[in-house]
Scaffold this motif. Structure first.
Motif, short mmCIF file in Angstrom:
data_model
loop_
_atom_site.label_atom_id
_atom_site.label_comp_id
_atom_site.label_asym_id
_atom_site.label_seq_id
_atom_site.Cartn_x
_atom_site.Cartn_y
_atom_site.Cartn_z
N LYS A 51 0.91 -1.23 -0.04
CA LYS A 51 -0.21 -0.07 0.02
C LYS A 51 0.76 1.30 -0.14
O LYS A 51 0.38 2.29 -0.57
CB LYS A 51 -0.99 0.02 1.37
N GLU A 62 -10.64 -1.62 1.79
CA GLU A 62 -10.70 -1.55 3.22
C GLU A 62 -9.46 -1.27 3.83
O GLU A 62 -8.49 -1.53 3.16
CB GLU A 62 -11.28 -2.91 3.64
N GLU A 63 -9.25 -0.67 4.99
CA GLU A 63 -8.10 -0.17 5.53
C GLU A 63 -7.29 -1.37 5.70
O GLU A 63 -6.01 -1.20 6.04
CB GLU A 63 -8.49 0.67 6.62
#
Length: 321
Positions: A51, A62-63
């Motif tokens: 990321k 989604e985190e």
């Protein structure tokens, strides 16, 4: 008089178009070059995984996802879960399920066994995961490489037990493969009407390359070659009906009394790449098909029945999730 070559005809049409629409032609060339540059830019980021390396790729995700592979694995699981919920909905609203207590018990047992198998294969999360070393035959043809060893066993105890068992009996290994190359390139396997795993239009996409490609990948479908609602589920219900209404019927293979339906065959037809082809939306034929489910009734001597019974005896899974 000699007939003009088709290629010369095309050339004449092309030059006529350029002469009559010079501005439009320049815009088309400009757009093509822009798209070409964009694809080249995308490809420079395709190999990135984390990321922190490619933040824009994760926008809207989604985190908890810290790598592209995690996100893609979840997308595969979501599609497979969708088939489970669709199957459960269709079976539990069927008249046989609602009116026959024995049939309801059998169908509930089938759904439980489906969940057990899905937990064991991690809901086929590997099919979109480029880090899965075991590749689909179609992908290997594009990569020009030989098939590698299977991926490692999942860590959780239940998944480990099931994976060890299914690997030992070679139940799911053939279908627990990735549909993309190590870089993340996916290839359309062609419409139902196409012969074999070949797309005549040569559709390809790399959702790992950019956020745009990731969004476009949503219109690529996993197409049931044997149709889910027109063939597989009706066959399953019909076999359950025969099982509960004709308990003395004999198995076609061993001529012994039937005791169950072929849960594993139905599982593979509904959830696995044995019956699913990845296709671009253009190649997703909606026509009714002639092929039929291979599901049948089993006796206690059938190999498939023994395998599933042994598998279900490993441990009672927590299927509340």
């Amino acid at each position: 008089m000699r007939q003009q070559s088709p290629l010369l005809k095309v050339a004449d049409i092309f030059y006529d178009f350029v002469e009559q629409h010079p501005d439009k032609f320049r815009r088309m060339i400009s757009e093509y070059e822009h798209q070409k540059q964009r694809r080249a830019l995308d490809n420079t980021k395709a190999h990135l995984s984390l990321k922190a390396e490619h933040v824009e790729w994760f926008e809207g995700s989604e985190e908890r996802f810290q790598s592209k592979e995690e996100a893609m694995a979840m997308r595969a699981q979501t599609r497979v879960r969708g088939y489970y919920y669709k199957t459960k909905e269709e079976l539990t609203r069927n008249q046989l399920y609602r009116q026959n207590a024995k049939a309801r018990q059998v169908i509930n047992s089938v759904l439980e066994q489906f969940r057990y198998l899905l937990i064991g294969c991690d809901y086929f999360s590997m099919i979109f995961n480029r880090k899965c070393h075991q590749k689909h035959e179609m992908v290997l043809q594009h990569m020009g490489e030989e098939e590698t060893d299977a991926a490692g066993v999942p860590n959780k105890r239940l998944r480990q037990l099931i994976k060890e068992y299914t690997t030992r009996h070679a139940i799911l290994d053939e279908w627990s493969v990735s549909l993309c190359t190590e870089l993340g390139d996916f290839y359309c396997q062609g419409a139902y009407s196409d012969n074999g795993n070949c797309c005549t239009l040569q559709h390809t996409i790399n959702p790992y390359a950019s956020r745009e490609n990731l969004i476009l990948f949503q219109v690529w479908n996993l197409d049931h070659q044997i149709e889910l609602c027109r063939s597989i589920l009706p066959s399953l219900v019909a076999n359950v009906h025969e099982l509960v209404t004709q308990p003395h019927r004999k198995c076609a293979l061993h001529n012994k009394r039937v005791v169950d339906i072929s849960v594993l065959e139905y599982f593979l037809e509904i959830f696995s790449l044995k019956n699913l082809k990845l296709v671009h939306i253009v190649c997703h034929d909606k026509v009714q098909r002639s092929n039929r489910s291979n599901g049948r009734l089993l006796c206690a001597d059938c190999h498939e029945y023994r395998i599933v019974q042994e598998l279900m005896g490993l441990e009672t899974p927590d299927i509340s999730s």
